[in-house]
Design an enzyme around this catalytic site. Structure first.
Site, mmCIF file in Angstrom:
data_model
loop_
_atom_site.group_PDB
_atom_site.id
_atom_site.type_symbol
_atom_site.label_atom_id
_atom_site.label_comp_id
_atom_site.label_asym_id
_atom_site.label_seq_id
_atom_site.Cartn_x
_atom_site.Cartn_y
_atom_site.Cartn_z
ATOM 1 N N HIS A 18 3.725 1.749 -1.624
ATOM 2 C CA HIS A 18 4.068 2.018 -3.021
ATOM 3 C C HIS A 18 2.837 2.551 -3.775
ATOM 4 O O HIS A 18 2.948 3.471 -4.576
ATOM 5 C CB HIS A 18 4.527 0.742 -3.732
ATOM 6 C CG HIS A 18 5.759 0.123 -3.166
ATOM 7 N ND1 HIS A 18 5.740 -1.062 -2.480
ATOM 8 C CD2 HIS A 18 7.060 0.518 -3.202
ATOM 9 C CE1 HIS A 18 6.973 -1.378 -2.116
ATOM 10 N NE2 HIS A 18 7.787 -0.440 -2.527
ATOM 11 N N GLU A 66 0.816 -1.209 0.000
ATOM 12 C CA GLU A 66 0.000 0.000 0.000
ATOM 13 C C GLU A 66 0.860 1.274 0.000
ATOM 14 O O GLU A 66 0.470 2.298 -0.562
ATOM 15 C CB GLU A 66 -0.966 -0.039 1.196
ATOM 16 C CG GLU A 66 -1.986 1.062 1.266
ATOM 17 C CD GLU A 66 -2.706 1.362 -0.056
ATOM 18 O OE1 GLU A 66 -2.973 0.428 -0.843
ATOM 19 O OE2 GLU A 66 -2.966 2.560 -0.299
#
Ligand code: PAF
Length: 289
Positions: free
Chosen positions: A41, A39
């Site tokens: 990234h 999440e």
């Protein structure tokens, strides 16, 4: 959401494509990653999406930033899943070159950012930032972005890249996205999967201890060593991990603070080992006036 993600593996093709996009006046944003997308990234990809016409997410586990005995061989790799996640978050192109494409036979060039790359992570992981700066320089040259988005979790990496971009006139804007955390405060990291259940239960102590330190700064503490000591003790008493460093430094130069000066922006950062697994975390505070 972009379900039709294009995957490019060839370096020359990537660069030609980037040149074409720029010639047609489209704005490119790059999100450099080593894959194992989580999440954190995805939040960076969404930031890139908002700022550009073309979002390129690079997926490359860069061997030159891993030291001997580090986790290069076992670093999680799943390109198919990464492409799907990157697409869901708004990526147009996944650039996933092979090692041979990035470092062909005869390759000998490196970018060395001095001083700020040699403390903290750089001291514990010699050569790490040389590998990071070199691969990011290559990725910027291959994708020609207007902006590149990095996560605050790797605060020193951000400082090193900013320095390199300024020193070598890359002409790219470095954008930093906030650290994304699990519900219990643990900073998201591709390395969290290495933790045993017991270590995973203990790991949020890192964030809690940072918060304790940050609260001291906000309450007017002027002695940085007291803050460092509190953080170190909080980690030691709340886990079986081994603290590698707790640093309270100027956010830009990464020089350790000798006193907390009003108005200064400081970086409170740490690294700790849970067994074989190294975790890092940090927070930025403005010293109250
Ligand atoms: O932060 C990372 O994942 C890596 O250090 C980066 C910037 C992709 C370079 O390999």
């Amino acid at each position: 959401v972009n379900s039709a993600v294009e995957v490019i593996t060839d370096t020359a093709q990537m660069q030609r494509r980037a040149v074409k996009e720029r010639r047609e006046a489209r704005c490119i944003a790059l999100v450099p990653t080593m894959g194992a997308l989580h999440e954190g990234h995805c939040s960076l990809i969404r930031i890139a999406r908002e700022r550009s016409d073309v979002v390129i997410t690079s997926v490359f586990v860069n061997p030159t930033q891993f030291g001997e005995g580090e986790d290069f061989a076992r670093y999680p790799r799943d390109l198919e899943r990464d492409v799907a996640r990157a697409g869901e978050a708004g990526t147009d192109i996944v650039f996933a070159p092979s090692h041979e494409a990035m470092y062909p036979r005869g390759y000998v060039t490196a970018v060395a950012v001095e001083n700020i790359a040699e403390v903290l992570e750089g001291a514990v992981r010699p050569g790490h930032f040389r590998g990071v700066a070199t691969v990011v320089a290559k990725l910027l040259n291959l994708t020609l972005p207007e902006c590149a988005v990095f996560g605050q979790k790797d605060a020193q990496q951000v400082a090193v890249i900013r320095r390199m971009v300024r020193d070598l006139n890359f002409g790219v804007e470095i954008v930093v996205g906030p650290t994304v955390r699990e519900a219990d405060g643990l900073a998201m990291s591709s390395r969290n999967v290495y933790l045993t259940p017991q270590q995973r239960r203990e790991a949020p102590v890192l964030y809690r201890s940072l918060q304790e330190g940050a609260a001291m700064i906000r309450a007017g503490e002027r002695d940085p060593e007291k803050v460092r000591r509190t953080v170190r003790q909080a980690i030691a008493s709340g886990s079986s991990s081994l603290v590698q460093y707790v640093s309270l430094a100027d956010e830009g130069s990464l020089e350790e603070c000798r006193v907390l000066s009003p108005g200064e922006r400081v970086l409170l950062s740490l690294a700790a080992r849970f067994g074989e697994t190294r975790l890092i975390d940090n927070c930025v505070e403005d010293v109250p006036t």
